[in-house]
Design a protein around this motif. Sequence first.
Motif, mmCIF file in Angstrom:
data_model
loop_
_atom_site.group_PDB
_atom_site.id
_atom_site.type_symbol
_atom_site.label_atom_id
_atom_site.label_comp_id
_atom_site.label_asym_id
_atom_site.label_seq_id
_atom_site.Cartn_x
_atom_site.Cartn_y
_atom_site.Cartn_z
ATOM 1 N N UNK A 88 0.933 -1.215 -0.139
ATOM 2 C CA UNK A 88 -0.003 0.161 0.068
ATOM 3 C C UNK A 88 0.901 1.336 -0.145
ATOM 4 N N UNK A 89 0.520 2.158 -1.063
ATOM 5 C CA UNK A 89 1.333 3.493 -0.889
ATOM 6 C C UNK A 89 0.991 4.496 0.339
ATOM 7 N N UNK A 90 0.014 3.977 1.217
ATOM 8 C CA UNK A 90 -0.366 4.880 2.321
ATOM 9 C C UNK A 90 0.885 4.495 3.415
ATOM 10 N N UNK A 91 1.419 3.843 3.368
ATOM 11 C CA UNK A 91 2.497 3.451 4.392
ATOM 12 C C UNK A 91 3.434 4.608 4.550
ATOM 13 N N UNK A 92 3.911 5.148 5.225
ATOM 14 C CA UNK A 92 5.034 6.163 5.409
ATOM 15 C C UNK A 92 5.739 5.882 6.620
ATOM 16 N N UNK A 93 7.025 6.333 6.717
ATOM 17 C CA UNK A 93 8.159 6.268 7.823
ATOM 18 C C UNK A 93 7.472 6.404 9.002
ATOM 19 N N UNK A 94 6.536 7.222 9.365
ATOM 20 C CA UNK A 94 5.759 7.075 10.587
ATOM 21 C C UNK A 94 4.974 5.984 11.138
ATOM 22 N N UNK A 95 5.064 5.072 10.429
ATOM 23 C CA UNK A 95 4.265 3.660 10.837
ATOM 24 C C UNK A 95 5.260 2.916 11.899
ATOM 25 N N UNK A 96 6.748 3.245 12.065
ATOM 26 C CA UNK A 96 7.461 2.665 12.800
ATOM 27 C C UNK A 96 7.244 3.137 14.236
ATOM 28 N N UNK A 97 6.801 4.345 14.201
ATOM 29 C CA UNK A 97 6.706 5.043 15.742
ATOM 30 C C UNK A 97 5.241 4.502 16.141
ATOM 31 N N UNK A 98 4.300 4.394 15.047
ATOM 32 C CA UNK A 98 3.017 3.994 15.426
ATOM 33 C C UNK A 98 2.832 2.735 15.987
ATOM 34 N N UNK A 99 3.856 1.520 15.492
ATOM 35 C CA UNK A 99 3.820 0.291 16.065
ATOM 36 C C UNK A 99 4.762 0.199 17.169
ATOM 37 N N UNK A 100 5.438 1.162 17.629
ATOM 38 C CA UNK A 100 6.272 0.800 18.918
ATOM 39 C C UNK A 100 5.382 0.710 20.014
ATOM 40 N N UNK A 101 5.762 -0.290 21.096
ATOM 41 C CA UNK A 101 4.750 -0.686 21.956
ATOM 42 C C UNK A 101 4.571 0.131 22.949
ATOM 43 N N UNK A 102 5.384 1.316 23.260
ATOM 44 C CA UNK A 102 5.095 2.385 24.081
ATOM 45 C C UNK A 102 4.024 3.241 23.480
ATOM 46 N N UNK A 103 3.892 3.300 22.050
ATOM 47 C CA UNK A 103 2.985 4.171 21.452
ATOM 48 C C UNK A 103 1.539 3.271 21.404
ATOM 49 N N UNK A 104 1.813 2.205 21.022
ATOM 50 C CA UNK A 104 0.467 1.327 21.040
ATOM 51 C C UNK A 104 -0.056 1.407 22.492
ATOM 52 N N UNK A 105 0.386 1.428 23.544
ATOM 53 C CA UNK A 105 0.034 1.545 24.849
ATOM 54 C C UNK A 105 -0.851 3.026 25.136
ATOM 55 N N UNK A 106 0.198 3.839 24.977
ATOM 56 C CA UNK A 106 -0.074 5.417 25.185
ATOM 57 C C UNK A 106 -1.389 5.887 24.400
ATOM 58 N N UNK A 107 -1.226 5.519 23.186
ATOM 59 C CA UNK A 107 -2.321 6.145 22.498
ATOM 60 C C UNK A 107 -3.705 5.403 22.533
ATOM 61 N N UNK A 108 -4.053 4.511 23.463
ATOM 62 C CA UNK A 108 -5.120 4.029 23.884
ATOM 63 C C UNK A 108 -5.766 4.910 24.754
#
Length: 464
Positions: free
Chosen positions: A415-435
């Motif tokens: 998908x062309x929608x993926x950008x470099x910011x995806x890695x921050x998105x899937x960081x575990x700390x981010x996954x927890x904190x953004x809930x």
Amino acid sequence: MKEKLWAGRFSKASNQIADDFNSSIHVDSRMYRQDITGSLAHAAMLTAQGILAQQDYEQIVSGLEGILQDLDSGVLTIDPQAEDIHMFVEAELTQRIGDAGKRLHTARSRNDQVALDLRLYLRDAVREIRIQLDHLIAAVLEQAKANTDAIMPGYTHLQRAQPVTFAHHLLAYAMMFTRDVARLSDAVKRMNLCPLGSCALAGTTYDTDRMLTAKTLGFDGITLNSIDGVSDRDFCVELLSAMSVIMMHLSRFSEEIVLWSSWEFKFVELDDSFTTGSSIMPQKKNPDMAELVRGKTGRVYGDLMGTLTMLKGLPLAYNKDMQEDKEAIFDAVDTVHHCLEVFVPMVESMTALKDNMYAAAQKGFINATDLADYLVKQGMPFRSAYKIVGQLVAKCIREGRVLEDLPLEEYRALSPLFGPELYQTIDLHTCVEKRISAGGTGMASVQVQIDYITHFLAQEESKE
């Protein structure tokens, strides 16, 4: 052997085997304090109503207080040959003060007397269990506060699902236990009506004041139907049900502690003082306390089912079958008490192994949902995003990699929608904190939960 207080009707002594079978003194003797407390209130009411002479009342009070003091100190021991605690106390009182003691049973029966004693005893028992539950909630709260930064895999179907904090997971149990406290409180509300004065089943011809007795004993009111007053054991069933739910919660927590302390998980370390070893395998450290709590849950369930079964076919009013209620309810009370007694310090002394939790959270693709949400926020329908992420997970499994390791070009190939910011998105700390949704595992939400439990405990403390 002392003559039975009901012996007048009978021309021959009862068989010794029948006596032993009929006796409940080995079970109900623990209610001696409640029995004497109820008798003191009953005597005061009879005197206030002019049914009992003041001189007799003073002798009865002196005699009962002496019996209570002697039982507490051990000077007097309960006669195992007595039929029940009520008859033991009355016989002992009569032996000490003579005819005045025989007048105490005016306008009451053992039927309403035992119903009273049991309510008084269970009311006291519930107060102790509530205090223990509060201590457990406090222990869970402290562990949660110490582990708000500990990331672990959350599970469904015992499969790694999404990242959560250990604090969030623990607070789920704190919430369960607050509901247990509420259930106990509700059970006491319906229990806290005084049956004394119902007599055998039909009331009495004496001009008694049941409300005075109820007020003296701290009840909210009286049972309004005398037949129901002596035959009701709903309060036992309701309390047994509440205690069964407590044990169910303790058992679920125990199961997780057993899993978490195994080498396969190694999320927590139990203190040595709450584990045992093996007689043959020197490396073993067994979570026996948690296992025993889990095992004893079935015992309390059995007490509930036994009581329900005992009651289901009984006609009104009192039947001797109902003598079986006390053995079940006392066993459940004792079991819950002992389980909480060991569970609280076990939780207090438990150590969270945060690094192991985090290492487990890094495996299992528990950030896959966050990756799908990332695509959705870029405008892709969720089901399409779900399929693409599923393909990425399958690719990682085939190649022995994780989502964080895939280069951006492999993402963009799907998908062309993926950008470099995806890695921050899937960081575990981010996954927890953004809930950030209420009740979720994000820091702000967890703090709200901590504040709620803290406030709950403060309210509980104010009630003691």
